[in-house]
Design an enzyme around this catalytic site. Structure first.
Site, short mmCIF file in Angstrom:
data_model
loop_
_atom_site.label_atom_id
_atom_site.label_comp_id
_atom_site.label_asym_id
_atom_site.label_seq_id
_atom_site.Cartn_x
_atom_site.Cartn_y
_atom_site.Cartn_z
N ASP A 172 0.79 -1.24 0.00
CA ASP A 172 0.00 0.00 0.00
C ASP A 172 0.82 1.30 0.00
OD1 ASP A 172 -1.86 -2.01 0.22
OD2 ASP A 172 -2.89 -1.23 1.98
N LYS A 205 -6.97 -4.84 -3.48
CA LYS A 205 -7.71 -5.45 -2.37
C LYS A 205 -8.68 -4.44 -1.77
CE LYS A 205 -4.12 -4.17 0.93
NZ LYS A 205 -4.95 -3.27 1.75
N CYS A 220 -2.11 -3.30 7.39
CA CYS A 220 -1.89 -4.10 6.16
C CYS A 220 -0.57 -4.85 6.15
CB CYS A 220 -2.09 -3.21 4.95
SG CYS A 220 -3.83 -2.70 4.83
C1 VGL Z 1 -4.91 0.30 5.70
C2 VGL Z 1 -6.49 1.08 7.13
C3 VGL Z 1 -7.45 0.99 6.15
C4 VGL Z 1 -3.46 -0.07 5.47
C5 VGL Z 1 -5.85 0.19 4.71
O1 VGL Z 1 -3.00 0.00 4.31
O2 VGL Z 1 -2.77 -0.41 6.46
N1 VGL Z 1 -5.24 0.73 6.90
N2 VGL Z 1 -7.12 0.53 4.95
#
Ligand code: VGL
Ligand code: ZN
Length: 228
Positions: A31, A129, A174
């Site tokens: 991410d 995702k 994540c």
């Molecule tokens: C994430 C919170 C919500 C992350 C993704 O990438 O850690 N955290 N969505």
């Protein structure tokens, strides 16, 4: 006299001896998206600092998979979709505990794009995702209910990967759940500690995430130990 041309053309030079690029190993970048760095909708404190580390690691891998949180604009993990639920509080989403996040990483928007400074030419695959509005997906492998696979395990296995190196955002969400699934799927798993930053809603969340990873048999190293 005629011009001399190089004997071999169109071959990319490789800055590293071939022996330094390991087969059977993949780098998983979690991410590294605009919304998770400075100025983003769900900015992880100092998140942008890990991009330089990703760029140093990328050339060492033949396979580099970038995961992207990729939500429809009405994703149910967003506080905005749950009247009466306050931002960052916990609520029940179809039987699973859910944190109410700000709207973030909406598919096809700038916030969901990989950070521009990232060496994207070295990214060989992408995994999206969190695409189903009714369930969140912290892990790059499965949704939070372990109901549906993203196809990441199969992708890695098709490429003969046995060892997964992970880094990215966020340590306590994540990265944690992706690393836990990686060992669970049978990969030797290493997390690059200085390549991660956490959200830390509670001060214990980030240290607890590291402890959970250690207890699951995940190796934790600093990038300098890998880069040598
Ligand atoms: C994430 C919170 C919500 C992350 C993704 O990438 O850690 N955290 N969505
Ligand atoms: Zn998300």
């Amino acid at each position: 006299r005629h011009t001399r041309y190089p004997l071999v053309t169109g071959v990319q030079t490789c800055a590293l001896p071939i022996s330094r690029i390991k087969k059977n190993q993949a780098l998983l970048l979690i991410d590294l998206q605009n919304d998770f760095v400075r100025g983003g909708a769900l900015a992880v404190p100092s998140g942008e600092e890990v991009i330089a580390i990703a760029n140093q690691l990328i050339p060492r891998f033949e396979m580099v998979v970038a995961t992207q949180d990729w939500h429809p604009k009405d994703h149910r993990s967003f506080a905005s979709q749950n009247p009466g639920v306050s931002l960052y509080s916990q609520f029940d989403l179809n039987g699973l505990p859910q944190t109410a996040w700000p709207d973030h990483c909406i598919e096809q928007t700038f916030g969901a794009e990989l950070v521009a400074d990232l060496d994207q030419a070295g990214v060989t695959h992408r995994i999206y995702k969190g695409t189903d509005r009714s369930i969140d997906s912290y892990s790059g492998f499965y949704d939070n209910g372990h109901r549906k696979s993203t196809g990441l395990t199969q992708l890695l296995k098709e490429h003969g990967i046995e060892q997964v190196y992970l880094m990215g955002l966020a340590t306590d969400y994540c990265v944690l759940f992706s690393a836990l699934d990686s060992v669970r799927e049978g990969f030797h798993t290493t997390v690059i500690s200085d390549g991660c930053r956490g959200v830390g809603l509670k001060p214990t969340d980030i240290p607890n995430a590291w402890t959970k990873m250690e207890h699951a048999g995940i190796q934790i190293i600093e990038s300098r130990a890998f880069l040598g």
